[in-house]
Design a protein around this motif. Structure first.
Motif, PDB file in Angstrom:
ATOM      1  N   PRO A 103      69.957 -54.269  93.109  1.00 16.93           N
ATOM      2  CA  PRO A 103      68.708 -54.599  93.808  1.00 16.93           C
ATOM      3  C   PRO A 103      68.631 -54.037  95.226  1.00 16.93           C
ATOM      4  CG  PRO A 103      69.641 -56.534  92.740  1.00 16.93           C
ATOM      5  CD  PRO A 103      70.675 -55.465  92.669  1.00 16.93           C
ATOM      6  N   GLU A 104      69.798 -53.741  95.832  1.00 20.37           N
ATOM      7  CA  GLU A 104      69.794 -53.169  97.178  1.00 20.37           C
ATOM      8  C   GLU A 104      68.991 -51.871  97.206  1.00 20.37           C
ATOM      9  OE1 GLU A 104      72.430 -53.975  95.414  1.00 20.37           O
ATOM     10  OE2 GLU A 104      73.586 -55.508  96.492  1.00 20.37           O
TER      11      GLU A 104
ATOM     12  N   VAL B  26      68.033 -60.336  96.332  1.00 17.67           N
ATOM     13  CA  VAL B  26      69.059 -59.568  95.620  1.00 17.67           C
ATOM     14  C   VAL B  26      69.656 -60.379  94.469  1.00 17.67           C
ATOM     15  CG1 VAL B  26      71.371 -58.558  95.837  1.00 17.67           C
ATOM     16  CG2 VAL B  26      69.630 -58.060  97.558  1.00 17.67           C
TER      17      VAL B  26
ATOM     18  N   LYS C 112      69.223 -59.869  90.234  1.00 20.60           N
ATOM     19  CA  LYS C 112      70.361 -59.707  89.322  1.00 20.60           C
ATOM     20  C   LYS C 112      70.360 -60.785  88.249  1.00 20.60           C
ATOM     21  CE  LYS C 112      73.568 -57.392  92.500  1.00 20.60           C
ATOM     22  NZ  LYS C 112      74.840 -57.506  93.258  1.00 20.60           N
TER      23      LYS C 112
ATOM     24  N   TYR D  97      66.916 -62.037 102.217  1.00 21.96           N
ATOM     25  CA  TYR D  97      67.424 -60.836 101.537  1.00 21.96           C
ATOM     26  C   TYR D  97      68.361 -61.225 100.395  1.00 21.96           C
ATOM     27  CZ  TYR D  97      69.891 -56.337 101.057  1.00 21.96           C
ATOM     28  OH  TYR D  97      70.459 -55.184 100.580  1.00 21.96           O
ATOM     29  N   ARG D  98      69.264 -62.168 100.673  1.00 24.44           N
ATOM     30  CA  ARG D  98      70.219 -62.601  99.638  1.00 24.44           C
ATOM     31  C   ARG D  98      69.501 -63.214  98.449  1.00 24.44           C
ATOM     32  NH1 ARG D  98      74.824 -66.955 101.075  1.00 24.44           N
ATOM     33  NH2 ARG D  98      75.385 -65.330 102.584  1.00 24.44           N
TER      34      ARG D  98
END
Length: 339
Positions: free
Chosen positions: A218-219, A206, A210, A202-203
């Motif tokens: 992006p969340e 995101v 960016k 997930y990180r």
């Protein structure tokens, strides 16, 4: 002088619970049927008195159980394949290995400790940091396959399997193909275990979104909070109907497939209108229509390293240096690659 502390024994547990030592042994070893009420009293006594098995029994004359446990979130094909690789390496060193789905409860952790496994390999988002620390404090060698941020954990060996890097490479690949409206399909969970920035896949999504200037938030490009496959399909469909989407990145191949089928039901052409990437290179990714481009983890190399790290810790009790592996993109028709 203060009174010297003494180790709690099974005899103490039996006295506290009002049962025989044999019943206590059956409960602790989980190898005989015990009446539910008696079992409850024994477990409550274990909790009240803080009982832990005597590690001397395991270490006596250098004897071991030669048994390793592998803890995962879900018993999926990816983890079954990884278990197969772990088993081959473990067996060559004289160990057997068992796959176990995480139950993030005090009793689950207590059961692992009481059964005196020689070592534990963890690849789980839901298995808590506190639970990992309890295993380390119980002097059980632990190897972590790093799928989240473990910088606060000390005393365990760590292997970076490339999840962050894989997510970054996936976004970069889609961006290079001209995609600008990429959505990420998160895990589904009946227990409320959804991804945060602590999760490396997930990180990676995101932060790379960016960095490439594809989204300031992006969340908002994440389909999450679903409790079933059906809900993932439903929420993906709603997302596709409410906003422009030209690419889908699934947290794993199953999620990528579910999302791709949701897009196809709405009439989108894959890959002409929406490109799709999964993760793990499972058989599902090969037999979807069209076959799904996927990011592959080096299972064989990771498994060999994990078992060798664990063996080193079992023999020396010293934590080996961390290791890291890269992922590999396998291009298929869902992104316009070769069939």
């Amino acid at each position: 002088m203060g009174q010297k502390s003494t180790r709690v024994t099974r005899k103490d547990i039996a006295r506290e619970a009002g049962v025989s030592e044999t019943i206590v042994s059956y409960v602790m070893n989980n190898n005989r049927y015990v009446d539910k009420e008696k079992k409850k009293r024994v477990l409550e006594a274990v909790s009240r008195l803080g009982y832990r098995p005597n590690p001397i029994a395991r270490a006596l004359k250098g004897k071991k159980l030669n048994h390793i446990i592998f803890i995962t979130d879900q018993i999926t094909e990816h983890f079954s394949l990884l278990l197969g690789e772990l088993e081959k390496n473990a067996y060559d060193l004289g160990y057997i290995i068992s796959l176990c789905e995480s139950r993030n409860t005090p009793q689950f952790v207590s059961d692992i400790i009481s059964r005196c496994y020689d070592g534990v390999i963890v690849s789980s988002i839901s298995f808590s940091i506190e639970s990992i620390r309890q295993l380390i404090d119980a002097d059980i060698p632990v190897v972590l396959l790093v799928n989240r941020d473990y910088h606060e954990v000390h005393g365990a060996a760590k292997i970076d399997t490339g999840l962050y890097e894989g997510a970054v490479k996936s976004v970069r690949y889609l961006s290079g193909a001209g995609c600008r409206n990429i959505i990420y399909i998160d895990r589904y969970s009946r227990s409320g275990h959804f991804s945060t920035m602590n999760d490396l896949r997930y990180r990676g999504f995101v932060e790379e979104m960016k960095r490439l200037g594809l989204s300031d938030a992006p969340e908002e490009n994440v389909v999450t909070g679903c409790c079933s496959r059906e809900e993932v399909a439903l929420q993906t469909g709603r997302c596709l109907e409410s906003r422009p989407v030209d690419a889908i990145l699934g947290r794993n191949d199953e999620l990528a497939c579910i999302a791709m089928q949701a897009a196809q039901r709405l009439g989108y052409r894959i890959p002409e209108e929406i490109r799709v990437i999964g993760f793990d290179n499972s058989s599902l990714s090969q037999f979807c229509t069209p076959p799904i481009t996927t990011m592959e983890i080096q299972r064989s190399a990771v498994a060999k390293e994990a078992v060798e790290m664990l063996q080193s810790m079992i023999e020396s009790r010293a934590v080996p240096p961390s290791a890291a592996f890269s992922t590999r993109l396998i291009e298929r028709e869902s992104t316009g690659g070769s069939p």
